[in-house]
Design a protein around this motif. Structure first.
Motif, PDB file in Angstrom:
ATOM      1  N   ALA A  43      -1.965 -10.118  -4.751  1.00 44.07           N
ATOM      2  CA  ALA A  43      -3.077  -9.299  -4.283  1.00 44.07           C
ATOM      3  C   ALA A  43      -4.061  -9.086  -5.420  1.00 44.07           C
ATOM      4  CB  ALA A  43      -2.554  -7.955  -3.772  1.00 44.07           C
ATOM      5  N   GLU A  44      -5.294  -8.791  -5.053  1.00 46.87           N
ATOM      6  CA  GLU A  44      -6.343  -8.556  -6.035  1.00 46.87           C
ATOM      7  C   GLU A  44      -7.169  -7.363  -5.573  1.00 46.87           C
ATOM      8  OE1 GLU A  44      -9.456 -11.417  -8.262  1.00 46.87           O
ATOM      9  OE2 GLU A  44      -9.597 -11.416  -6.082  1.00 46.87           O
ATOM     10  N   GLY A  45      -7.439  -6.442  -6.484  1.00 46.03           N
ATOM     11  CA  GLY A  45      -8.255  -5.291  -6.134  1.00 46.03           C
ATOM     12  C   GLY A  45      -8.390  -4.332  -7.301  1.00 46.03           C
ATOM     13  N   ALA A  46      -9.178  -3.305  -7.084  1.00 48.57           N
ATOM     14  CA  ALA A  46      -9.446  -2.313  -8.122  1.00 48.57           C
ATOM     15  C   ALA A  46      -8.323  -1.291  -8.249  1.00 48.57           C
ATOM     16  CB  ALA A  46     -10.761  -1.601  -7.810  1.00 48.57           C
ATOM     17  N   LEU A  47      -7.257  -1.501  -7.547  1.00 45.03           N
ATOM     18  CA  LEU A  47      -6.114  -0.598  -7.526  1.00 45.03           C
ATOM     19  C   LEU A  47      -5.308  -0.716  -8.815  1.00 45.03           C
ATOM     20  CD1 LEU A  47      -4.247   1.215  -5.789  1.00 45.03           C
ATOM     21  CD2 LEU A  47      -3.279  -0.869  -4.870  1.00 45.03           C
ATOM     22  N   ARG A  48      -4.940   0.416  -9.413  1.00 37.89           N
ATOM     23  CA  ARG A  48      -4.109   0.421 -10.625  1.00 37.89           C
ATOM     24  C   ARG A  48      -2.656   0.608 -10.230  1.00 37.89           C
ATOM     25  NH1 ARG A  48      -7.115  -1.879 -14.103  1.00 37.89           N
ATOM     26  NH2 ARG A  48      -8.988  -0.782 -14.690  1.00 37.89           N
ATOM     27  N   VAL A  49      -1.839  -0.401 -10.482  1.00 40.13           N
ATOM     28  CA  VAL A  49      -0.407  -0.337 -10.195  1.00 40.13           C
ATOM     29  C   VAL A  49       0.351  -0.753 -11.442  1.00 40.13           C
ATOM     30  CG1 VAL A  49      -0.630  -0.787  -7.717  1.00 40.13           C
ATOM     31  CG2 VAL A  49      -0.391  -2.695  -9.282  1.00 40.13           C
ATOM     32  N   SER A  50       1.621  -0.448 -11.464  1.00 40.16           N
ATOM     33  CA  SER A  50       2.461  -0.887 -12.578  1.00 40.16           C
ATOM     34  C   SER A  50       3.700  -1.575 -12.014  1.00 40.16           C
ATOM     35  CB  SER A  50       2.856   0.294 -13.467  1.00 40.16           C
ATOM     36  OG  SER A  50       3.538   1.262 -12.712  1.00 40.16           O
ATOM     37  N   ARG A  51       4.305  -2.380 -12.834  1.00 38.70           N
ATOM     38  CA  ARG A  51       5.486  -3.132 -12.420  1.00 38.70           C
ATOM     39  C   ARG A  51       6.567  -2.166 -11.929  1.00 38.70           C
ATOM     40  NH1 ARG A  51       9.523  -6.480 -15.955  1.00 38.70           N
ATOM     41  NH2 ARG A  51      10.284  -7.895 -14.361  1.00 38.70           N
ATOM     42  N   GLY A  52       7.180  -2.483 -10.803  1.00 35.94           N
ATOM     43  CA  GLY A  52       8.231  -1.650 -10.237  1.00 35.94           C
ATOM     44  C   GLY A  52       7.745  -0.644  -9.210  1.00 35.94           C
ATOM     45  N   TRP A  71       4.688  -8.068 -10.897  1.00 33.63           N
ATOM     46  CA  TRP A  71       3.933  -8.334 -12.126  1.00 33.63           C
ATOM     47  C   TRP A  71       2.502  -7.846 -11.941  1.00 33.63           C
ATOM     48  CZ3 TRP A  71      -0.327 -11.328 -11.329  1.00 33.63           C
ATOM     49  CH2 TRP A  71      -0.317 -12.186 -10.227  1.00 33.63           C
ATOM     50  N   VAL A  72       1.831  -7.587 -13.063  1.00 30.94           N
ATOM     51  CA  VAL A  72       0.434  -7.135 -13.061  1.00 30.94           C
ATOM     52  C   VAL A  72      -0.314  -7.883 -14.148  1.00 30.94           C
ATOM     53  CG1 VAL A  72      -1.122  -5.166 -13.340  1.00 30.94           C
ATOM     54  CG2 VAL A  72       1.142  -4.827 -12.322  1.00 30.94           C
ATOM     55  N   GLN A  73      -1.512  -8.388 -13.805  1.00 32.31           N
ATOM     56  CA  GLN A  73      -2.378  -9.041 -14.793  1.00 32.31           C
ATOM     57  C   GLN A  73      -3.822  -8.743 -14.406  1.00 32.31           C
ATOM     58  OE1 GLN A  73      -2.052 -13.292 -15.037  1.00 32.31           O
ATOM     59  NE2 GLN A  73      -2.975 -13.334 -17.067  1.00 32.31           N
ATOM     60  N   ASP A  74      -4.496  -7.937 -15.208  1.00 35.63           N
ATOM     61  CA  ASP A  74      -5.873  -7.505 -14.941  1.00 35.63           C
ATOM     62  C   ASP A  74      -5.932  -6.829 -13.570  1.00 35.63           C
ATOM     63  OD1 ASP A  74      -6.696  -8.519 -17.426  1.00 35.63           O
ATOM     64  OD2 ASP A  74      -6.982 -10.521 -16.568  1.00 35.63           O
ATOM     65  N   ASN A  75      -6.766  -7.362 -12.659  1.00 37.97           N
ATOM     66  CA  ASN A  75      -6.883  -6.736 -11.339  1.00 37.97           C
ATOM     67  C   ASN A  75      -6.058  -7.477 -10.278  1.00 37.97           C
ATOM     68  OD1 ASN A  75      -8.469  -9.031 -11.217  1.00 37.97           O
ATOM     69  ND2 ASN A  75     -10.088  -8.061 -10.021  1.00 37.97           N
ATOM     70  N   ARG A  76      -5.166  -8.356 -10.711  1.00 36.83           N
ATOM     71  CA  ARG A  76      -4.268  -9.069  -9.799  1.00 36.83           C
ATOM     72  C   ARG A  76      -2.830  -8.627 -10.036  1.00 36.83           C
ATOM     73  NH1 ARG A  76      -6.311 -15.248  -9.029  1.00 36.83           N
ATOM     74  NH2 ARG A  76      -8.481 -14.702  -8.633  1.00 36.83           N
ATOM     75  N   PHE A  77      -2.039  -8.651  -8.968  1.00 37.56           N
ATOM     76  CA  PHE A  77      -0.633  -8.286  -9.101  1.00 37.56           C
ATOM     77  C   PHE A  77       0.181  -8.971  -8.018  1.00 37.56           C
ATOM     78  CE2 PHE A  77      -3.014  -5.062  -6.866  1.00 37.56           C
ATOM     79  CZ  PHE A  77      -2.273  -4.761  -5.743  1.00 37.56           C
ATOM     80  N   GLY A  78       1.443  -9.194  -8.330  1.00 38.67           N
ATOM     81  CA  GLY A  78       2.360  -9.825  -7.398  1.00 38.67           C
ATOM     82  C   GLY A  78       3.234  -8.791  -6.731  1.00 38.67           C
ATOM     83  N   ILE A  79       3.496  -9.021  -5.448  1.00 38.99           N
ATOM     84  CA  ILE A  79       4.343  -8.125  -4.678  1.00 38.99           C
ATOM     85  C   ILE A  79       5.521  -8.930  -4.140  1.00 38.99           C
ATOM     86  CG2 ILE A  79       4.502  -6.650  -2.630  1.00 38.99           C
ATOM     87  CD1 ILE A  79       1.465  -6.170  -2.963  1.00 38.99           C
ATOM     88  N   ALA A  80       6.734  -8.468  -4.404  1.00 36.90           N
ATOM     89  CA  ALA A  80       7.945  -9.071  -3.848  1.00 36.90           C
ATOM     90  C   ALA A  80       8.340  -8.253  -2.622  1.00 36.90           C
ATOM     91  CB  ALA A  80       9.067  -9.066  -4.874  1.00 36.90           C
TER      92      ALA A  80
END
Length: 122
Positions: A43-52, A71-80
């Motif tokens: 996913a990509e967005g202005a949302l601030r998330v952290s791993r876990g 995982w989180v990298q800049d404004n992209r993050f992976g969701i399991a």
């Protein structure tokens, strides 16, 4: 097969929108889905998330799915995802056939004979 090789199997690149609800926070956040597989998505967005971070994602034709930020990298993050999904459902068109209520008159079937009789002559 290594984890890196296995990870790339069955992943669809696409561009969809999804809503996210973060665990412990009110409201929904809109994000862009960049790729989607049976086990997760990017996913990509202005949302601030952290791993876990636990969350729920709402994908069209699938509904709300529970997941965890992997995982989180800049404004992209992976969701399991907690449970696997069928990613092909999200690719289906929103409407397979136009509804008579929304289709222009020229693409709808002709009026039935009983409807023609109800027309008023001017």
């Amino acid at each position: 097969m290594t984890d890196i090789d296995h990870r790339q199997l069955g992943r669809d690149s696409l561009f969809l929108m999804a809503d996210l609800r973060l665990d412990g926070q009110d409201g929904e956040h809109r994000v862009r889905v960049r790729n989607l597989s049976a086990g997760g998505m990017m996913a990509e967005g202005a949302l601030r998330v952290s791993r876990g971070t636990r969350l729920e994602a709402n994908l069209r034709h699938i509904g709300w799915i529970e997941g965890v930020v992997a995982w989180v990298q800049d404004n992209r993050f992976g969701i399991a995802f907690v449970e696997q999904i069928d990613p092909k459902l999200a690719r289906e068109p929103v409407a397979t056939q136009p509804s008579d209520d929304y289709a222009p008159r020229y693409v709808r079937p002709p009026l039935a004979q009983n409807e023609v009789k109800r027309l008023r002559k001017l």
